[in-house]
Design a protein around this motif. Structure first.
Motif, PDB file in Angstrom:
ATOM      1  N   ALA A  66      33.313  23.037  -6.910  1.00 39.44           N
ATOM      2  CA  ALA A  66      32.005  22.609  -7.397  1.00 39.44           C
ATOM      3  C   ALA A  66      31.940  22.641  -8.923  1.00 39.44           C
ATOM      4  O   ALA A  66      31.465  21.688  -9.567  1.00 39.44           O
ATOM      5  N   TYR A  67      32.418  23.731  -9.529  1.00 39.32           N
ATOM      6  CA  TYR A  67      32.387  23.825 -10.992  1.00 39.32           C
ATOM      7  C   TYR A  67      33.298  22.791 -11.639  1.00 39.32           C
ATOM      8  O   TYR A  67      32.981  22.240 -12.709  1.00 39.32           O
ATOM      9  N   ALA A  68      34.436  22.513 -11.027  1.00 45.81           N
ATOM     10  CA  ALA A  68      35.331  21.490 -11.571  1.00 45.81           C
ATOM     11  C   ALA A  68      34.637  20.130 -11.596  1.00 45.81           C
ATOM     12  O   ALA A  68      34.751  19.382 -12.585  1.00 45.81           O
ATOM     13  N   ASN A 220      29.056  19.398  -1.399  1.00 43.63           N
ATOM     14  CA  ASN A 220      27.840  20.128  -1.036  1.00 43.63           C
ATOM     15  C   ASN A 220      26.916  20.306  -2.239  1.00 43.63           C
ATOM     16  O   ASN A 220      25.708  20.043  -2.155  1.00 43.63           O
ATOM     17  N   PHE A 221      27.471  20.735  -3.371  1.00 40.79           N
ATOM     18  CA  PHE A 221      26.624  20.952  -4.541  1.00 40.79           C
ATOM     19  C   PHE A 221      26.297  19.652  -5.255  1.00 40.79           C
ATOM     20  O   PHE A 221      25.291  19.578  -5.963  1.00 40.79           O
ATOM     21  N   LEU A 222      27.112  18.639  -5.078  1.00 41.12           N
ATOM     22  CA  LEU A 222      26.755  17.317  -5.570  1.00 41.12           C
ATOM     23  C   LEU A 222      25.473  16.836  -4.906  1.00 41.12           C
ATOM     24  O   LEU A 222      24.624  16.209  -5.550  1.00 41.12           O
ATOM     25  N   SER A 223      25.313  17.144  -3.638  1.00 40.85           N
ATOM     26  CA  SER A 223      24.099  16.732  -2.922  1.00 40.85           C
ATOM     27  C   SER A 223      22.852  17.427  -3.456  1.00 40.85           C
ATOM     28  O   SER A 223      21.738  16.917  -3.333  1.00 40.85           O
ATOM     29  N   ASN A 224      23.028  18.613  -4.068  1.00 38.69           N
ATOM     30  CA  ASN A 224      21.893  19.354  -4.629  1.00 38.69           C
ATOM     31  C   ASN A 224      21.610  18.978  -6.078  1.00 38.69           C
ATOM     32  O   ASN A 224      20.539  19.324  -6.606  1.00 38.69           O
ATOM     33  N   LEU A 225      22.581  18.355  -6.738  1.00 39.72           N
ATOM     34  CA  LEU A 225      22.477  17.985  -8.154  1.00 39.72           C
ATOM     35  C   LEU A 225      22.303  19.201  -9.053  1.00 39.72           C
ATOM     36  O   LEU A 225      21.875  19.086 -10.207  1.00 39.72           O
TER      37      LEU A 225
END
Length: 331
Positions: A66-68, A220-225
């Motif tokens: 996610a951080y990458a 997953n975190f892309l979906s949360n922005l």
């Protein structure tokens, strides 16, 4: 087997391609989340069920992916979709970096060691201004994405990941390398005596498992922005993986699929249909876990397949033990 695999892949592709045009946004988000969790569970199952390495710290690879994604998208000022391949690469690199010292630990010590490593990385991230410290990171390049197709695109990416994880795991475990991995799990001394490179095989599996979790975590975190260390390094990630795999059937390919369906069905029934608080949802999960372990310690799929003679994808080998007791180090 190859005909069934190809048929299953084609059917999955067709269903995934058409689902966004049938499902509403809420259902699409739910299935996207389920497919991402299934990918993570299959990757944890690869490591624990087939290689015999039980990890309590796989959340570090979810966070690494996610951080990458977030940092690369901001640094290059491009749509996150273009840098999505960097997520599994970052998680794989981190796994390769820490693998050798971790592999000196056995059983419970390995499980605790990787959890400690995850906590160390989480602490460093929360103290770094580059990663947003405790405040986290917003996805600053989200405006470069077509938000009209945002949910369908994420669903298609999640579908590809889940399909690749499941089909790839099937092909891997039916290969000579896969048989070597399972021989290491069953008896590493005997595996070494017939020429299996134990450390090399474990390293490859560890890196693949980390890469899959990193890719799923990024989506997953892309979906949360938005990304925060508290959610990225949440121990719930690995707890969910363990629940799904152990309840469904560790060391089987069908087990995580059944476990994922049961996991989300319980969550939706308890928190959605019954309207109960999250605490009751955890009680329901715990009750199912205890009941399953008492009725079928190997998980639901082995019990169901033995009762009705079901055989779809699983590699027929001795059932793995999810054991954490100490054994002498023979590497």
């Amino acid at each position: 087997m190859h005909l069934r695999l190809v048929s299953g892949v084609v059917a999955s592709i067709l269903l995934s391609a058409g689902a966004p045009f049938v499902l509403g946004d809420g259902a699409l988000r739910l299935w996207t989340e389920a497919l991402l969790i299934l990918t993570m569970a299959q990757m944890w199952n690869l490591l624990a069920g087939y290689a015999g390495l039980v990890s309590f710290g796989h959340q570090v690879f979810v966070a690494a992916g996610a951080y990458a994604l977030f940092l690369a998208a901001e640094a290059l000022n491009v749509s996150p979709y273009w840098v999505l391949p960097l997520a599994p690469l970052a998680a794989a690199f981190l796994a390769a970096l820490v693998a050798l010292p971790l592999f000196r630990l056995r059983d419970a010590y390995f499980s605790i060691g990787i959890w400690v490593f995850s906590e160390i990385v989480a602490t460093l991230v929360t103290k770094s201004s580059l990663t947003g410290a405790t405040a986290g990171l917003p996805l600053k390049t989200s405006s470069l994405m077509d938000l009209d197709w945002f949910e369908p695109t994420l669903f298609w990416i999640a579908s590809v990941q889940a399909l690749a994880a499941t089909a790839g795991l099937l092909l891997l475990m039916r290969s000579e390398f896969g048989l070597g991995i399972m021989s290491v799990r069953d008896n590493d001394v005997a595996a070494m005596s017939v020429g299996v490179d134990v450390q090399r095989n474990r390293l490859i599996v560890f890196v693949i498992s980390a890469a899959g979790c990193g890719a799923a975590g990024a989506v997953n975190f892309l979906s949360n922005l938005y990304l925060s260390p508290a959610s990225a390094f949440d121990v719930s990630w690995v707890v969910n993986m363990m629940f799904i795999v152990v309840i469904g059937g560790i060391g089987t390919l069908e087990g995580p699929i059944i476990g994922t369906l049961l996991f989300f069905a319980l969550r939706e029934i308890v928190t959605g249909q019954l309207g109960l608080s999250g605490g009751w949802y955890l009680v329901a999960l715990g009750s199912v876990a205890v009941g399953t372990m008492l009725w079928s310690p190997r998980g639901l799929w082995p019990a169901l397949s033995a009762r009705w003679g079901l055989r779809f994808m699983s590699v027929e080998r001795k059932a793995p033990r999810l054991a954490l007791q100490d054994k002498p180090n023979n590497d």
